[in-house]
Design a protein around this motif. Structure first.
Motif, PDB file in Angstrom:
ATOM      1  N   ALA A 147       7.516   5.237  60.359  1.00 60.93           N
ATOM      2  CA  ALA A 147       8.661   5.877  59.703  1.00 60.93           C
ATOM      3  C   ALA A 147       9.018   5.036  58.486  1.00 60.93           C
ATOM      4  O   ALA A 147       9.219   3.829  58.601  1.00 60.93           O
ATOM      5  N   SER A 148       9.078   5.687  57.330  1.00 62.61           N
ATOM      6  CA  SER A 148       9.392   4.941  56.114  1.00 62.61           C
ATOM      7  C   SER A 148      10.519   5.560  55.314  1.00 62.61           C
ATOM      8  O   SER A 148      10.925   5.016  54.289  1.00 62.61           O
ATOM      9  N   THR A 149      11.020   6.700  55.764  1.00 64.16           N
ATOM     10  CA  THR A 149      12.177   7.333  55.130  1.00 64.16           C
ATOM     11  C   THR A 149      13.068   7.896  56.226  1.00 64.16           C
ATOM     12  O   THR A 149      12.677   7.978  57.398  1.00 64.16           O
ATOM     13  N   LEU A 150      14.254   8.324  55.841  1.00 63.85           N
ATOM     14  CA  LEU A 150      15.159   8.917  56.822  1.00 63.85           C
ATOM     15  C   LEU A 150      14.766  10.346  57.171  1.00 63.85           C
ATOM     16  O   LEU A 150      15.427  10.984  58.000  1.00 63.85           O
ATOM     17  N   ALA A 151      13.693  10.839  56.559  1.00 62.95           N
ATOM     18  CA  ALA A 151      13.097  12.085  57.036  1.00 62.95           C
ATOM     19  C   ALA A 151      12.225  11.818  58.259  1.00 62.95           C
ATOM     20  O   ALA A 151      12.003  12.712  59.079  1.00 62.95           O
ATOM     21  N   ASP A 152      11.724  10.579  58.377  1.00 62.88           N
ATOM     22  CA  ASP A 152      10.868  10.195  59.505  1.00 62.88           C
ATOM     23  C   ASP A 152      11.674   9.513  60.612  1.00 62.88           C
ATOM     24  O   ASP A 152      11.327   9.626  61.787  1.00 62.88           O
ATOM     25  N   TYR A 153      12.677   8.776  60.201  1.00 61.40           N
ATOM     26  CA  TYR A 153      13.498   8.028  61.165  1.00 61.40           C
ATOM     27  C   TYR A 153      14.794   8.807  61.365  1.00 61.40           C
ATOM     28  O   TYR A 153      15.634   8.885  60.457  1.00 61.40           O
ATOM     29  N   LEU A 154      14.969   9.382  62.532  1.00 61.02           N
ATOM     30  CA  LEU A 154      16.041  10.349  62.752  1.00 61.02           C
ATOM     31  C   LEU A 154      17.319   9.660  63.201  1.00 61.02           C
ATOM     32  O   LEU A 154      17.336   8.917  64.186  1.00 61.02           O
ATOM     33  N   LEU A 155      18.400   9.915  62.470  1.00 60.08           N
ATOM     34  CA  LEU A 155      19.729   9.424  62.827  1.00 60.08           C
ATOM     35  C   LEU A 155      20.589  10.591  63.321  1.00 60.08           C
ATOM     36  O   LEU A 155      20.386  11.734  62.906  1.00 60.08           O
ATOM     37  N   PRO A 156      21.551  10.333  64.199  1.00 61.02           N
ATOM     38  CA  PRO A 156      22.429  11.425  64.624  1.00 61.02           C
ATOM     39  C   PRO A 156      23.312  11.896  63.477  1.00 61.02           C
ATOM     40  O   PRO A 156      23.725  11.103  62.624  1.00 61.02           O
ATOM     41  N   GLY A 157      23.580  13.181  63.446  1.00 60.93           N
ATOM     42  CA  GLY A 157      24.495  13.750  62.464  1.00 60.93           C
ATOM     43  C   GLY A 157      25.794  14.157  63.117  1.00 60.93           C
ATOM     44  O   GLY A 157      25.972  14.013  64.338  1.00 60.93           O
ATOM     45  N   ALA A 158      26.705  14.674  62.326  1.00 62.16           N
ATOM     46  CA  ALA A 158      28.025  15.034  62.843  1.00 62.16           C
ATOM     47  C   ALA A 158      27.958  15.988  64.030  1.00 62.16           C
ATOM     48  O   ALA A 158      28.712  15.819  65.003  1.00 62.16           O
ATOM     49  N   PRO A 159      27.087  17.013  64.036  1.00 55.77           N
ATOM     50  CA  PRO A 159      27.057  17.921  65.191  1.00 55.77           C
ATOM     51  C   PRO A 159      26.586  17.259  66.485  1.00 55.77           C
ATOM     52  O   PRO A 159      26.792  17.813  67.565  1.00 55.77           O
ATOM     53  N   ASP A 160      25.942  16.091  66.372  1.00 50.38           N
ATOM     54  CA  ASP A 160      25.398  15.413  67.548  1.00 50.38           C
ATOM     55  C   ASP A 160      26.394  14.488  68.225  1.00 50.38           C
ATOM     56  O   ASP A 160      26.119  13.979  69.321  1.00 50.38           O
ATOM     57  N   VAL A 161      27.518  14.231  67.571  1.00 45.94           N
ATOM     58  CA  VAL A 161      28.485  13.262  68.087  1.00 45.94           C
ATOM     59  C   VAL A 161      29.739  14.006  68.545  1.00 45.94           C
ATOM     60  O   VAL A 161      30.449  14.589  67.722  1.00 45.94           O
ATOM     61  N   PRO A 162      30.030  14.014  69.827  1.00 47.58           N
ATOM     62  CA  PRO A 162      31.189  14.757  70.325  1.00 47.58           C
ATOM     63  C   PRO A 162      32.491  14.020  70.030  1.00 47.58           C
ATOM     64  O   PRO A 162      32.487  12.823  69.720  1.00 47.58           O
ATOM     65  N   MET A 163      33.577  14.744  70.134  1.00 45.35           N
ATOM     66  CA  MET A 163      34.886  14.104  70.040  1.00 45.35           C
ATOM     67  C   MET A 163      35.206  13.500  71.412  1.00 45.35           C
ATOM     68  O   MET A 163      35.720  14.161  72.303  1.00 45.35           O
TER      69      MET A 163
END
Length: 784
Positions: free
Chosen positions: A693-709
């Motif tokens: 993985a060399s970009t954030l297209a390859d290395y996946l980070l959580p986004g807002a929809p993935d983090v509950p309140m």
């Protein structure tokens, strides 16, 4: 509690500028004559350097190790018995040991031009076998990262406390559990701007750092110049998480270049450099066995843990930071009589593993909490029952566990009980029995952790490393118009220190938070400190600010008493005023008198005036223990591998909370990172040691929809050892989510015979595990 003091949920005052884009980061600096640096980095994980070919036109723009005369390699040493020292050259010398290792430094008026020069440099490399698997690296015959060691083990440790007494337990559960390698991903990457102040003959290094004074120590050692000639300035830092708690080879290279060239130079890390070369963390492997009674009461834990430390130990110390801690913290918040843990810190051809929010605790919590759920299944009891039976009890506090960790205070069973009530276990179980119309499966997962924070001298002195915390110091100074200036050696990288330390000062002096300014991040203007790490700042710097403000208050009372024509013992300090028998005088008047009307002072006035530097250590400096119980409810699609977090509850105890609003922000942010660890983030390597993985297209980070309140509930069990009863809390939110979510997914898929033991729990891994259990059943049906 005062309106602005300790305990008040004030909005962060620094957000006024940060949210308006008025922060100042390393990348914002523009200095006259500044030029940019790009590095030639190794494309191979392991290779001998046969030659470096620099085009003749760029001879004066490209620098290699041969040019760095007198610059010493980075050495992160340790006094731990058996530790092997790695020497990390600032620019590679005879061979390279990781993809992305620095080989040459190129300087030009712009970054684009510097990158063009770097692209013109040709490396002649002889590729060597790469060591990419930490378990294989321990085997005889493995290729060696550092040949003179004779093996690939930085350090091996063993703790054994009567494990023989547990071996005949009726319940024995063994699991192999592992965590994926990650990249910490602060919004701001690393960056360094270096200039030579000719007037002061001082090297001024602007760098995004959590520990400016420690960076100065290491830079002085590598460059061989006295520390008085080095000034480290760390401006606003856009997230640290441990990644900015080290000395980088890039820092040393740019400092040397500025000394040689005489003009300012700058390097700003791009995301590809960050992901592939600089920012790995968390790759653990556990072979763990739990021994228990039939009711789930633990008899003992036996574990072999391996940590992939990468090619070098980063300064001040990184290679053994995780594995050496695993052995001491694996028991977590549980009380049991027998324990054994052997650990290996292993060198591989990957970039150094660095401390990341939670450090070893996230992997430890993952391994321990998963095996406790396995114990519950083997014993036929509920997961919460196993935990209830084995948690340390409040009546045992202060408590020393099996590895001699000293728990200061807390009520762990109460935290668990509150989490269970909030998540409504009975309702979740009923929903599981009813099933979901869309075919998804519901799961409930628990995880409990404790976090040793604010480690002191007694903890770190035995490690024999270049960074041992001592007394934390702070300076407090009243200004001539009654405002307050605070100076600390620690540094904020998102914790809200400009607000919370002003609240501590307000608690003692009554100066409004809006009129209190915090100076930090500059070695020329602040007391020495080992910096911000290990959830230590609110305990240590908070205690030091309190100590300085108390002395300042005492001096103010003596001056105020004289102005009131009263004896000091007749006066008291209240709400920013010195109150005497016949009236009161505010701090503003006292400050005005000291600075501008000294003729009105008493002859015996303390000549130190209204500026104080004071030091602080807790009554016992073995650390505070914050903790939390996490409960997660998920829905898992067994055909797609998708995981949706339906509910998430956190019951957290950080002792006395200086600012509950800031604490909530810390927990929410930590939860987001923990979800990334659990479900998304993984830096994989191929057999040649190439990062995949060399970009954030390859290395996946959580986004807002993935983090509950998440729902957060606070318990406040004060520490008996700290100034206000506060405990460290900054790493806590990130520690438990991987374990809680993995247990929830396993709970959902248990009826299918699925158990996942590696993080992250990606859709691919979930689907493959489900298909693996379906295949034997389908084979049996076909045979019938």
């Amino acid at each position: 509690m005062s309106r602005e003091g300790v305990g008040a949920p004030l909005p962060r005052k620094e957000d006024e500028r940060l949210m308006r884009g008025r922060g100042q980061y390393v990348g914002d600096l523009r200095l006259p004559g500044m030029q940019d640096v790009a590095f030639v980095r190794s494309p191979l994980a392991h290779a001998r350097i046969r030659a470096i070919h620099v085009p003749e036109a760029y001879r004066d723009r490209v620098f290699t190790a041969a040019d760095l005369d007198g610059v010493l390699p980075i050495r992160a040493v340790s006094g731990l018995p058996g530790f092997k020292v790695s020497e990390q050259p600032v620019l590679a010398t005879d061979k390279v040991r990781q993809v992305g290792e620095l080989v040459a430094m190129c300087v030009a008026p712009t970054r684009a031009e510097a990158e063009d020069i770097a692209a013109a440099v040709v490396l002649d490399l002889e590729e060597l076998p790469a060591v990419h698997d930490m378990l294989a690296a321990r085997e005889p015959g493995s290729a060696l990262v550092h040949e003179h060691w004779g093996d690939n083990v930085f350090l091996e440790t063993l703790v054994d406390v009567g494990i023989e007494g547990a071996l005949d337990a009726p319940v024995k559960v063994s699991r192999t559990i592992s965590t994926g390698r990650q990249c910490m991903a602060p919004i701001e990457g690393r960056g360094t701007v270096v200039q030579l102040d000719h007037r002061l003959d001082q090297l001024v290094v602007h760098t995004a750092s959590q520990m400016p004074h420690i960076v100065r120590n290491g830079l002085s050692e590598c460059l061989g110049i006295e520390q008085g000639r080095i000034r480290i300035v760390s401006p606003d830092v856009g997230g640290g998480f441990g990644y900015k708690a080290i000395l980088l080879a890039e820092d040393v290279a740019l400092a040397w270049l500025a000394l040689r060239c005489g003009h300012p130079v700058r390097w700003l890390e791009d995301r590809r450099e960050h992901l592939t070369a600089n920012a790995n963390c968390r790759e653990h492997h556990y072979r763990i066995t739990a021994y228990a009674e039939r009711d789930g009461t633990l008899r003992g834990i036996d574990c072999e843990a391996t940590v992939d430390s990468g090619a070098y130990s980063a300064y001040p110390f990184s290679a053994c930071l995780e594995a050496a801690q695993v052995a001491s913290i694996l028991p977590g918040p549980y009380d049991f009589p027998a324990y054994r843990c052997r650990t290996w810190s292993v060198a591989t051809n990957k970039c150094p593993i660095l401390p990341y929010r939670g450090v070893a605790r996230t992997g430890v919590c993952f391994a321990l909490e998963l095996v406790l759920d396995a114990v519950a299944r083997a014993a036929g009891v509920a997961p919460e029952t196993v935990r209830e039976k084995n948690l340390v009890r409040p009546g045992q506090m202060p408590f020393e566990n099996i590895t001699k960790k000293h728990f200061d205070s807390g009520d762990y069973p109460e935290a668990l009980a509150r989490a269970l009530k909030a998540v409504d276990v009975a309702a979740v179980r009923a929903r599981q029995r009813e099933g979901e119309a869309d075919g998804r499966r519901i799961g409930l997962g628990l995880a409990i952790y404790c976090e040793q924070a604010a480690h002191g001298t007694s903890v770190y002195s035995g490690w024999g490393i270049p960074m041992v915390p001592g007394h934390e110091q702070a300076s407090a100074r009243l200004t001539p118009d009654g405002g307050l200036e605070l100076r600390i050696g620690a540094h904020s990288h998102g914790q809200g220190l400009e607000t919370t330390l002003a609240q501590v000062a307000h608690e003692i002096l009554g100066v409004p938070v809006a009129r209190t300014r915090l100076v930090h991040g500059d070695t020329a203007m602040t007391p020495y400190s080992t910096g911000s790490w290990g959830s230590r700042v609110m305990v240590m710097a908070g205690g030091a600010v309190a100590a300085a403000c108390e002395e300042l208050r005492a001096r103010a009372v003596r001056i105020g008493a004289h102005l009131l024509q009263a004896r000091p013992e007749e006066c008291r300090f209240e709400g920013g005023h010195v109150v005497g028998p016949t009236g009161d005088v505010p701090l503003e008047a006292i400050a005005r008198t000291w600075y501008r009307r000294p003729q009105d002072l008493a002859p015996d006035t303390d000549p130190g005036g209204l500026e104080v530097t004071a030091g602080y250590k807790p009554v016992r400096d073995s650390g505070t223990f914050s903790y939390a119980a996490h409960a997660a409810v998920v829905a898992v699609d067994p055909d797609l591998g998708a995981v949706e977090i339906l509910d998430y509850v956190i019951v957290e105890d950080g002792g006395t909370l200086v600012n509950p609003l800031v604490v909530d922000g810390q927990i929410y942010g930590g939860l987001a990172q923990g979800i990334g660890t659990a479900l998304f983030e993984e830096m994989r390597f191929d057999a040649r040691g190439q990062p995949l993985a060399s970009t954030l297209a390859d290395y996946l980070l959580p986004g807002a929809p993935d983090v509950p309140m998440a729902r957060i509930e606070h318990m406040e069990t004060p520490s008996p050892y700290t100034r206000f009863g506060q405990k460290g809390i900054g790493e806590g939110g990130a520690i438990a989510p991987p374990a809680a979510l993995a247990n929830a997914v396993n709970d959902a898929l248990a009826p299918l015979g699925v158990e996942l033991l590696h993080s992250p729990l990606t859709p691919r891994r979930i689907v493959e595990a489900v298909l693996a259990t379906r295949a034997p059943a389908e084979t049996a049906r076909e045979a019938a």
